[in-house]
Design a protein around this motif. Sequence first.
Motif, PDB file in Angstrom:
ATOM      1  N   PHE A   1     -24.564  16.323   6.448  1.00  0.00           N
ATOM      2  CA  PHE A   1     -24.071  15.455   7.521  1.00  0.00           C
ATOM      3  C   PHE A   1     -23.245  14.297   7.290  1.00  0.00           C
ATOM      4  CE2 PHE A   1     -28.454  17.144   8.721  1.00  0.00           C
ATOM      5  CZ  PHE A   1     -27.973  18.298   9.608  1.00  0.00           C
TER       6      PHE A   1
ATOM      7  N   THR B   1     -27.332  21.484  18.746  1.00  0.00           N
ATOM      8  CA  THR B   1     -26.413  22.286  18.371  1.00  0.00           C
ATOM      9  C   THR B   1     -26.514  23.681  19.044  1.00  0.00           C
ATOM     10  OG1 THR B   1     -26.699  21.262  16.133  1.00  0.00           O
ATOM     11  CG2 THR B   1     -25.319  23.317  16.200  1.00  0.00           C
TER      12      THR B   1
ATOM     13  N   HIS C   1     -36.053  24.940  12.700  1.00  0.00           N
ATOM     14  CA  HIS C   1     -35.997  23.239  12.450  1.00  0.00           C
ATOM     15  C   HIS C   1     -37.293  22.800  11.948  1.00  0.00           C
ATOM     16  CE1 HIS C   1     -32.235  22.650  14.541  1.00  0.00           C
ATOM     17  NE2 HIS C   1     -32.000  21.511  13.864  1.00  0.00           N
TER      18      HIS C   1
HETATM   19  O1  LIG Z   1     -33.147  17.073  14.368  1.00  0.00           O
HETATM   20  C1  LIG Z   1     -32.358  17.557  13.150  1.00  0.00           C
HETATM   21  O2  LIG Z   1     -32.823  17.688  12.196  1.00  0.00           O
HETATM   22  C2  LIG Z   1     -31.189  17.850  13.814  1.00  0.00           C
HETATM   23  N1  LIG Z   1     -30.773  17.669  15.067  1.00  0.00           N
HETATM   24  C3  LIG Z   1     -29.490  18.197  15.276  1.00  0.00           C
HETATM   25  C4  LIG Z   1     -29.522  19.144  16.581  1.00  0.00           C
HETATM   26  O3  LIG Z   1     -30.303  18.881  17.399  1.00  0.00           O
HETATM   27  O4  LIG Z   1     -28.795  20.073  16.733  1.00  0.00           O
HETATM   28  C5  LIG Z   1     -28.474  18.445  14.279  1.00  0.00           C
HETATM   29  C6  LIG Z   1     -29.220  19.385  13.236  1.00  0.00           C
HETATM   30  O5  LIG Z   1     -29.530  20.483  13.630  1.00  0.00           O
HETATM   31  C7  LIG Z   1     -30.413  18.598  12.764  1.00  0.00           C
END
Ligand SMILES: O=C(O)C1=N[C@H](C(=O)O)C[C@H](O)C1
Length: 250
Positions: A222, A146, A135
Amino acid sequence: MSRIRVAVLGAKGRIGSEAVRAVEGAEDMELVAALDRKDGLETLTEAGAQVAVDLTHPDAVMGNLEYCVDHGIHGVIGTTGWTDERFERLRRRLDASPSTGVLVAPNFSIGAVLTMRFAQQAARFFESVEVVEFHHPNKADAPSGTATRTARLIAAARAEAGCPPQPDATTSALDGARGAEVDGIPVHAVRLRGLLAHQEVLLGDTGETLTIRHDSLHHSCFMPGILLGVRRVVETPGLTVGLENFLDLD
Ligand SMILES: O=C(O)C1=N[C@H](C(=O)O)C[C@H](O)C1
Ligand SMILES: NC(=O)C1=CN([C@@H]2O[C@H](COP(=O)(O)OP(=O)(O)OC[C@H]3O[C@@H](n4cnc5c(N)ncnc54)[C@H](O)[C@@H]3O)[C@@H](O)[C@H]2O)C=CC1
């Protein structure tokens, strides 16, 4: 046709601002409130919101949601930070408001939901499984919601199939080197500038490996899931966990 009256919480955030635009662009919805930090929750009732989409912060989501449930406002929740204890608290709250629906979706992107489903299907056929999520570095929590959900689904599938614990001869490791364990599945979190949200499920057995990878490249991925959640939650009382429940996957 009467439009669904929708509020977005976390409206100035990365995904919340995209959700505001998506709701504004949906012909069957009306954006009646766009709240961010410090805005009073009473705006939701004053605006007559039917559904609140929460895309805020793990520290804020429970208070927001409890206000909504207490006032009969359905919830579509993308915010992370869900524990068994939080789900239990929410179930108790919903018991007192039986016509209210709440969808908690760890991921609204169709590809990510399918990744979880495919991982669940593959899990029992391989000796080893690990999850790696990647991320952007502004993300508040680790591992991602997720990845946590993916690991839980994998672990449940393996338990149901009677799989033994996975092999790992490590007897000495630097703290964190083997990731975090979620229901016995190692989960690794990478934070890197330039990324948005990505996940790999690595499965291995003698002589072969399988990698299931998903990449979210823009927050727009999303939006169809959020809009579907809004449309379905108004007719689905109680708690629904996971967008897959609204996708007719089987
Ligand atoms: O913080 C994000 O950007 C996301 N958060 C969600 C998660 O924690 O799974 C969904 C996605 O991964 C984006
Ligand atoms: N389920 C899914 O598909 C997705 C979930 N997320 C999750 O959504 C959440 C938000 O992510 P980002 O948009 O990246 O974060 P962000 O930090 O960009 O946005 C969060 C916004 O919420 C606001 N906020 C904080 N507390 C609030 C409160 N009490 N009331 C109203 N607003 C409040 C902040 O001021 C900020 O504008 C995170 O938990 C993230 O993991 C993110 C992307 C997809």
